[in-house]
Design an enzyme around this catalytic site. Sequence first.
Site, PDB file in Angstrom:
ATOM      1  CE  LYS A   9      -2.898  -1.032   3.437  1.00 29.89           C
ATOM      2  NZ  LYS A   9      -3.865  -2.462   4.408  1.00 29.89           N
ATOM      3  CE1 TYR A  49      -8.876  -3.408   1.790  1.00 21.17           C
ATOM      4  CE2 TYR A  49      -8.295  -0.996   0.468  1.00 21.17           C
ATOM      5  CZ  TYR A  49      -8.111  -1.879   1.371  1.00 21.17           C
ATOM      6  OH  TYR A  49      -6.833  -2.099   1.720  1.00 21.17           O
ATOM      7  CG  ASN A 112      -2.306  -2.800   8.412  1.00 23.80           C
ATOM      8  OD1 ASN A 112      -2.654  -1.933   6.827  1.00 23.80           O
ATOM      9  ND2 ASN A 112      -3.359  -3.405   7.799  1.00 23.80           N
ATOM     10  CG  HIS A 115      -5.028  -5.836   0.196  1.00 24.80           C
ATOM     11  ND1 HIS A 115      -6.684  -6.121   1.025  1.00 24.80           N
ATOM     12  CD2 HIS A 115      -5.671  -6.938  -0.385  1.00 24.80           C
ATOM     13  CE1 HIS A 115      -7.230  -7.084   0.766  1.00 24.80           C
ATOM     14  NE2 HIS A 115      -6.610  -7.564  -0.181  1.00 24.80           N
ATOM     15  CD  GLU A 126      -9.362  -9.251  -2.692  1.00 20.87           C
ATOM     16  OE1 GLU A 126      -7.803  -9.401  -2.231  1.00 20.87           O
ATOM     17  OE2 GLU A 126     -10.374  -9.009  -1.242  1.00 20.87           O
TER      18      GLU A 126
HETATM   19  P1  DAT Z   1      -6.665  -6.615   6.739  1.00 17.58           P
HETATM   20  O1  DAT Z   1      -5.713  -5.583   5.504  1.00 17.58           O
HETATM   21  O2  DAT Z   1      -5.870  -7.303   7.551  1.00 17.58           O
HETATM   22  O3  DAT Z   1      -7.485  -7.820   5.434  1.00 17.58           O
HETATM   23  P2  DAT Z   1      -9.401  -5.814   6.868  1.00 17.58           P
HETATM   24  O4  DAT Z   1      -9.637  -6.216   5.246  1.00 17.58           O
HETATM   25  O5  DAT Z   1     -10.573  -6.178   8.490  1.00 17.58           O
HETATM   26  O6  DAT Z   1      -8.136  -5.963   7.213  1.00 17.58           O
HETATM   27  O7  DAT Z   1      -9.854  -3.986   6.598  1.00 17.58           O
HETATM   28  C1  DAT Z   1      -8.818  -3.440   5.711  1.00 17.58           C
HETATM   29  C2  DAT Z   1      -7.977  -2.707   5.989  1.00 17.58           C
HETATM   30  O8  DAT Z   1      -9.142  -1.334   6.296  1.00 17.58           O
HETATM   31  C3  DAT Z   1      -7.204  -2.800   6.830  1.00 17.58           C
HETATM   32  O9  DAT Z   1      -6.349  -3.725   6.440  1.00 17.58           O
HETATM   33  C4  DAT Z   1      -6.956  -1.812   7.515  1.00 17.58           C
HETATM   34  C5  DAT Z   1      -8.376  -0.967   7.837  1.00 17.58           C
HETATM   35  N1  DAT Z   1      -8.568  -0.925   9.224  1.00 17.58           N
HETATM   36  C6  DAT Z   1      -9.418  -1.952   9.461  1.00 17.58           C
HETATM   37  N2  DAT Z   1      -9.966  -1.524  10.514  1.00 17.58           N
HETATM   38  C7  DAT Z   1      -9.959  -1.008  10.630  1.00 17.58           C
HETATM   39  C8  DAT Z   1      -9.693  -0.034  11.803  1.00 17.58           C
HETATM   40  N3  DAT Z   1     -10.555  -0.351  13.220  1.00 17.58           N
HETATM   41  N4  DAT Z   1      -9.522   1.583  12.090  1.00 17.58           N
HETATM   42  C9  DAT Z   1      -8.921   2.215  10.768  1.00 17.58           C
HETATM   43  N5  DAT Z   1      -8.381   1.487   9.579  1.00 17.58           N
HETATM   44  C10 DAT Z   1      -8.771   0.135   9.750  1.00 17.58           C
HETATM   45 MG    MG Z   2      -9.319  -7.300   4.275  1.00 18.24          MG
END
Ligand code: DAT
Ligand code: MG
Length: 149
Positions: A9, A49, A112, A115, A126
């Site tokens: 990212k 997303y 973080n 992805h 995807e």
């Molecule tokens: P991942 O990327 O580990 O699959 P996810 O699909 O639950 O995690 O969420 C997608 C992204 O959204 C994640 O990498 C970072 C952001 N995100 C998730 N939960 C969040 C939160 N509580 N606050 C801010 N950003 C968040």
């Molecule tokens: Mg995810």
Amino acid sequence: MERSLVLVKPDGVQRGLVGEVIARLEKRGLRLVGARFLLVSKALAEEHYAIHKGKPFYDGLIAYITSAPVMAMVWEGPKAIAAIRQTMGATRPWEAAPGTVRHDFALEVGRNITHASDSPENGEAEAALWFKPEELVSWSREVDKWIFE
Ligand code: DAT
Ligand code: MG
């Protein structure tokens, strides 16, 4: 054999971690299928997303992913979904296991680094969302027999 979309990212690209992420996936034994460096459109970000639409962090997530270039890749291997998510670490970096990308390079959930797809079905979906069929390469390596059982 499973396939996963992997994104480095904008924060990962800006911080010079594209090579680090690729090196970890290569060394794990996963096989690269496709790669594309791009600035993500709002439309692609919203489709990618879509599952998070309506959540409090959604707008910030879209702004972040479209803010600067990303490195988009597809990687494959046996149990690739679980293996890649393990290599990346937990979504929340402070919960990520030591040695994972998110542990070693991140502090905040909204920065973080990577992805990775969360199921084989989403891996295929995807990959198809981010790449044209002809951009994904089916190939084998001499070393595959020493990595794939
Ligand atoms: P991942 O990327 O580990 O699959 P996810 O699909 O639950 O995690 O969420 C997608 C992204 O959204 C994640 O990498 C970072 C952001 N995100 C998730 N939960 C969040 C939160 N509580 N606050 C801010 N950003 C968040
Ligand atoms: Mg995810």
